[in-house]
Design a protein around this motif. Structure first.
Motif, short mmCIF file in Angstrom:
data_model
loop_
_atom_site.label_atom_id
_atom_site.label_comp_id
_atom_site.label_asym_id
_atom_site.label_seq_id
_atom_site.Cartn_x
_atom_site.Cartn_y
_atom_site.Cartn_z
N ALA A 94 0.74 -1.22 0.01
CA ALA A 94 -0.12 -0.13 -0.01
C ALA A 94 0.72 1.29 -0.08
O ALA A 94 0.53 2.11 -0.63
CB ALA A 94 -0.99 0.04 1.18
N VAL A 95 2.04 1.19 0.83
CA VAL A 95 2.87 2.36 0.73
C VAL A 95 3.43 2.54 -0.59
O VAL A 95 3.60 3.59 -1.20
CB VAL A 95 3.79 2.26 1.85
CG1 VAL A 95 4.86 3.31 1.78
CG2 VAL A 95 3.27 2.30 3.28
N ILE A 96 4.04 1.53 -1.00
CA ILE A 96 4.62 1.61 -2.57
C ILE A 96 3.86 2.00 -3.56
O ILE A 96 3.96 2.72 -4.38
CB ILE A 96 5.49 0.40 -2.68
CG1 ILE A 96 6.59 0.26 -1.66
CG2 ILE A 96 5.91 0.55 -4.14
CD1 ILE A 96 6.94 -1.36 -1.81
N GLY A 97 2.62 1.34 -3.52
CA GLY A 97 1.56 1.45 -4.67
C GLY A 97 0.85 2.90 -4.36
O GLY A 97 -0.03 3.00 -5.10
N ASN A 114 6.75 11.05 -7.37
CA ASN A 114 6.58 10.46 -6.17
C ASN A 114 6.30 9.02 -6.32
O ASN A 114 6.63 8.05 -5.54
CB ASN A 114 5.33 10.93 -5.30
CG ASN A 114 5.57 12.51 -4.73
OD1 ASN A 114 6.34 12.60 -3.84
ND2 ASN A 114 4.76 13.44 -5.31
N ALA A 115 6.12 8.67 -7.68
CA ALA A 115 6.03 7.06 -7.87
C ALA A 115 7.28 6.79 -8.63
O ALA A 115 7.34 5.39 -8.74
CB ALA A 115 4.65 6.86 -8.76
N MET A 116 8.13 7.69 -9.19
CA MET A 116 9.44 6.88 -9.75
C MET A 116 10.54 7.73 -9.45
O MET A 116 11.46 6.99 -9.00
CB MET A 116 9.09 7.12 -11.45
CG MET A 116 9.84 6.47 -12.23
SD MET A 116 9.72 6.01 -13.93
CE MET A 116 9.53 7.79 -14.85
N VAL A 117 10.44 8.94 -9.61
CA VAL A 117 11.98 9.72 -9.80
C VAL A 117 12.35 9.53 -8.06
O VAL A 117 13.33 9.09 -7.86
CB VAL A 117 11.81 11.01 -10.06
CG1 VAL A 117 13.03 11.67 -9.73
CG2 VAL A 117 11.47 10.94 -11.50
#
Length: 189
Positions: A14-17, A162-165
């Protein structure tokens, strides 16, 4: 034990996604069903941390609570933009945790190092203090960019950062630190 492990994995996912789920919820209003699922994941994460002590566990509990509150507030206020603030909260909490550990007896990185190496030499103690300082700088930088993406309000830029860089930069920092640590260890062995 298996159930607790599964809940822990679900909470971690959940944190990662989180950034991807937020992007979906903001980009496709029909997917607001993700908000209660996110809240549930954070509540489950909080449950798996129950009974654990220490500064790191308290920080993780606070982050799980913040994720649940932001998700529930977004549902209640019908304002999914609140979800964008979670990465800022994460960086502030981690900065406080790491920064406060520099002022206390033992920095976070030293505590982690002592898990595998009980008798850390003085050079190792100095090194772990420096690494903790580097992580503080990272949290200031990453949190500032996360804040900027929230204020700009462009969900695509927010998701890109926030999801990649930010994950790539964290991975790069981990890898560089590992390489430097190997060099430092060889020098003092």
């Amino acid at each position: 034990m298996l159930v607790k492990r599964a809940l822990s994995i679900a909470g971690g996912l959940a944190v990662i996604g989180w950034p991807f789920a937020v992007w979906l919820a903001l980009s496709y209003p029909e997917l607001h069903i993700l908000l209660p699922i996110l809240a549930l994941c954070f509540v489950l994460r909080l449950c798996t941390l129950r009974g654990k002590t220490g500064a790191l566990s308290r920080a993780f509990k606070g982050l799980a609570l913040a994720g649940a509150v932001l998700s529930l507030a977004s549902i209640w206020m019908r304002e999914a933009q609140l979800l964008l603030w979670y990465p800022v909260v994460v960086n502030v909490v981690m900065l406080v945790l790491f920064g406060a550990s520099l002022l206390s007896g033992m920095p976070v990185i030293e505590r982690l190092a002592r898990i595998t190496e009980k008798n850390l030499p003085p050079a190792g103690v100095r090194y772990t203090r420096r690494v903790t300082q580097v992580w503080c700088i990272f949290f200031i930088f990453n949190g500032s960019v996360s804040l900027l993406t929230c204020l700009v309000g462009n969900v695509h830029w927010w998701t890109l950062w926030n999801a990649m860089v930010s994950y790539l930069l964290m991975g790069l920092l981990f890898a560089c630190e590992w390489l430097v640590r190997q060099r430092v260890k060889r020098r003092y062995e």
